[in-house]
Motif scaffolding. Sequence first.
Motif, PDB file in Angstrom:
ATOM      1  N   LEU A  35       0.788  -1.224   0.000  1.00 40.29           N
ATOM      2  CA  LEU A  35       0.000   0.000   0.000  1.00 40.29           C
ATOM      3  C   LEU A  35       0.828   1.285   0.000  1.00 40.29           C
ATOM      4  N   PRO A  36       1.931   1.377   0.761  1.00 39.55           N
ATOM      5  CA  PRO A  36       2.678   2.643   0.738  1.00 39.55           C
ATOM      6  C   PRO A  36       3.144   3.049  -0.657  1.00 39.55           C
ATOM      7  N   GLN A  37       3.357   2.081  -1.556  1.00 38.80           N
ATOM      8  CA  GLN A  37       3.766   2.417  -2.917  1.00 38.80           C
ATOM      9  C   GLN A  37       2.575   2.754  -3.809  1.00 38.80           C
ATOM     10  N   MET A  38       1.377   2.337  -3.405  1.00 36.32           N
ATOM     11  CA  MET A  38       0.201   2.521  -4.246  1.00 36.32           C
ATOM     12  C   MET A  38      -0.664   3.710  -3.846  1.00 36.32           C
ATOM     13  N   VAL A  39      -0.606   4.106  -2.574  1.00 38.65           N
ATOM     14  CA  VAL A  39      -1.542   5.102  -2.083  1.00 38.65           C
ATOM     15  C   VAL A  39      -1.216   6.546  -2.480  1.00 38.65           C
ATOM     16  N   PRO A  40       0.036   6.901  -2.797  1.00 41.84           N
ATOM     17  CA  PRO A  40       0.284   8.285  -3.216  1.00 41.84           C
ATOM     18  C   PRO A  40      -0.573   8.682  -4.424  1.00 41.84           C
ATOM     19  N   GLY A  41      -1.131   9.879  -4.364  1.00 44.84           N
ATOM     20  CA  GLY A  41      -1.982  10.375  -5.435  1.00 44.84           C
ATOM     21  C   GLY A  41      -3.445  10.013  -5.282  1.00 44.84           C
ATOM     22  N   CYS A  42      -3.759   9.095  -4.370  1.00 43.41           N
ATOM     23  CA  CYS A  42      -5.152   8.668  -4.182  1.00 43.41           C
ATOM     24  C   CYS A  42      -5.849   9.564  -3.161  1.00 43.41           C
ATOM     25  N   GLU A  43      -7.070   9.936  -3.465  1.00 45.01           N
ATOM     26  CA  GLU A  43      -7.861  10.756  -2.549  1.00 45.01           C
ATOM     27  C   GLU A  43      -8.745   9.914  -1.639  1.00 45.01           C
ATOM     28  N   ALA A  44      -9.093   8.713  -2.086  1.00 46.45           N
ATOM     29  CA  ALA A  44      -9.933   7.817  -1.290  1.00 46.45           C
ATOM     30  C   ALA A  44      -9.368   6.406  -1.377  1.00 46.45           C
ATOM     31  N   LEU A  45      -9.463   5.697  -0.264  1.00 49.71           N
ATOM     32  CA  LEU A  45      -8.984   4.314  -0.176  1.00 49.71           C
ATOM     33  C   LEU A  45     -10.119   3.464   0.367  1.00 49.71           C
ATOM     34  N   VAL A  46     -10.446   2.391  -0.347  1.00 46.34           N
ATOM     35  CA  VAL A  46     -11.496   1.465   0.083  1.00 46.34           C
ATOM     36  C   VAL A  46     -10.852   0.128   0.408  1.00 46.34           C
ATOM     37  N   VAL A  47     -11.069  -0.356   1.634  1.00 47.81           N
ATOM     38  CA  VAL A  47     -10.483  -1.625   2.067  1.00 47.81           C
ATOM     39  C   VAL A  47     -11.560  -2.475   2.719  1.00 47.81           C
ATOM     40  N   ARG A  48     -11.293  -3.758   2.703  1.00 50.67           N
ATOM     41  CA  ARG A  48     -12.155  -4.682   3.423  1.00 50.67           C
ATOM     42  C   ARG A  48     -11.341  -5.375   4.508  1.00 50.67           C
ATOM     43  N   SER A  49     -10.412  -6.245   4.122  1.00 45.69           N
ATOM     44  CA  SER A  49      -9.559  -6.935   5.087  1.00 45.69           C
ATOM     45  C   SER A  49      -8.168  -6.324   5.186  1.00 45.69           C
ATOM     46  N   THR A  50      -7.739  -5.608   4.167  1.00 44.67           N
ATOM     47  CA  THR A  50      -6.392  -5.055   4.127  1.00 44.67           C
ATOM     48  C   THR A  50      -6.193  -4.045   5.254  1.00 44.67           C
ATOM     49  N   ARG A  51      -5.132  -4.210   6.026  1.00 45.50           N
ATOM     50  CA  ARG A  51      -4.838  -3.313   7.139  1.00 45.50           C
ATOM     51  C   ARG A  51      -4.295  -1.978   6.621  1.00 45.50           C
ATOM     52  N   VAL A  52      -4.599  -0.916   7.366  1.00 46.29           N
ATOM     53  CA  VAL A  52      -4.100   0.421   7.038  1.00 46.29           C
ATOM     54  C   VAL A  52      -3.408   0.988   8.277  1.00 46.29           C
ATOM     55  N   PRO A  53      -2.139   0.647   8.474  1.00 47.53           N
ATOM     56  CA  PRO A  53      -1.406   1.161   9.632  1.00 47.53           C
ATOM     57  C   PRO A  53      -0.857   2.558   9.372  1.00 47.53           C
ATOM     58  N   ALA A  54      -0.139   3.096  10.351  1.00 46.60           N
ATOM     59  CA  ALA A  54       0.395   4.455  10.253  1.00 46.60           C
ATOM     60  C   ALA A  54       1.346   4.606   9.074  1.00 46.60           C
ATOM     61  N   ALA A  55       2.102   3.550   8.739  1.00 49.45           N
ATOM     62  CA  ALA A  55       3.062   3.641   7.638  1.00 49.45           C
ATOM     63  C   ALA A  55       2.371   3.925   6.307  1.00 49.45           C
ATOM     64  N   VAL A  56       1.189   3.374   6.115  1.00 49.67           N
ATOM     65  CA  VAL A  56       0.436   3.642   4.890  1.00 49.67           C
ATOM     66  C   VAL A  56      -0.023   5.093   4.867  1.00 49.67           C
ATOM     67  N   LEU A  57      -0.519   5.570   5.992  1.00 54.93           N
ATOM     68  CA  LEU A  57      -0.987   6.949   6.066  1.00 54.93           C
ATOM     69  C   LEU A  57       0.153   7.937   5.866  1.00 54.93           C
ATOM     70  N   ALA A  58       1.347   7.583   6.339  1.00 51.63           N
ATOM     71  CA  ALA A  58       2.496   8.465   6.159  1.00 51.63           C
ATOM     72  C   ALA A  58       2.862   8.608   4.691  1.00 51.63           C
ATOM     73  N   ALA A  59       2.589   7.569   3.904  1.00 54.95           N
ATOM     74  CA  ALA A  59       2.928   7.604   2.472  1.00 54.95           C
ATOM     75  C   ALA A  59       1.853   8.274   1.630  1.00 54.95           C
ATOM     76  N   ALA A  60       0.700   8.514   2.213  1.00 56.14           N
ATOM     77  CA  ALA A  60      -0.430   9.073   1.456  1.00 56.14           C
ATOM     78  C   ALA A  60      -0.298  10.591   1.393  1.00 56.14           C
ATOM     79  N   ASP A  61      -0.137  11.124   0.205  1.00 53.73           N
ATOM     80  CA  ASP A  61       0.042  12.569   0.055  1.00 53.73           C
ATOM     81  C   ASP A  61      -1.224  13.310  -0.335  1.00 53.73           C
TER      82      ASP A  61
END
Length: 333
Positions: A35-61
């Motif tokens: 996720l940290p490599q995929m989330v940059p540039g995204c305005e919305a993230l939809v997950v079901r089972s995939t975890r979203v820890p602080a490291a993912v949020l830090a990569a989200a610009d």
Amino acid sequence: MRILLADAFPDASRAELAQRGHDCRYEPTVTTEDLPQMVPGCEALVVRSTRVPAAVLAAADSLRLIVRAGSGTNTIDCAEAARRGVYVCNVPGRNAAAVAELALGLLLAIDRRIPDNVTDLRQGRWNKKLYSQARGIQGRAIGILGLGSIGLAFAHRAAAFGADIYAVAKANRDPATLDAAQAAGITFLDSAATLAATCDVLSVHVPGGESTRGLVSQDLLAQMQPGAILLNTSRGDVVDEAALIEAMDSKGVRAGLDVFQEEPAAGTGAIDSTLARHPNVYGTHHIGASTAQAQQAVADGVVEIVEQFGAGTLLHCVNRPLESATAPVDSVT
């Protein structure tokens, strides 16, 4: 909006989002590590089972919204999201029927030993004498921990089988819940301990998180009757697994479990769980909400949240105080 769909999502709902002008990237097999490599540039993230820890949020610009396609949000670092100005919303209630159906299915499977019947038949063994020994559901005392939408859905279904339904009394229950409880014929008791001691089936339907971790403890299991049945279709860490194993060994408690503490995060993999291997456990693979009906209903809820967010309204936001289920986005500080 640019939306990353980081779990399985129905084709029709993806098409609907695209028709509404959203740029959707569909990555149903993505892992938390990806996720940290995929989330940059995204305005919305939809997950079901995939975890979203602080490291993912830090990569989200550019991230403004995370939607959990389900009710529980314990796999998302909601506090860190709030700190970064990212709203976390869930889709409560849409999968209640599916989870309740599985809980009832586990109860029936335990009572009639359905999996063992199937195994013996497939191996050429006929043992009507053994498998004729069942109590049935009618007249059973069934206790429910957690009277949210899933707990109430289970209560109504169990009541239709002729069971007597009990729950824990709380002073702050909303009128709609009380009306639904009355319709299901629920009798309220004063504590979880009394509930466990009174009922020969205890079904758990609480959200995950710190407040419910270890809720089914050694002390609570000690109150359960010999041979009683525990059902858990909520979260694995709600149950003290070592204490449950002890209760199964010492007084024949049986368990129908859809969730385990050491279950794999991915859809497939190996599981090394002493609890799952116990002969008194009938287990499933965290599939409570995994019916086509439930997944479409949840997807419809996701589309609604995304559309309302774009229009300036938050639905079912969980990482900030709310006076109601909805609030204008521009009113949030």
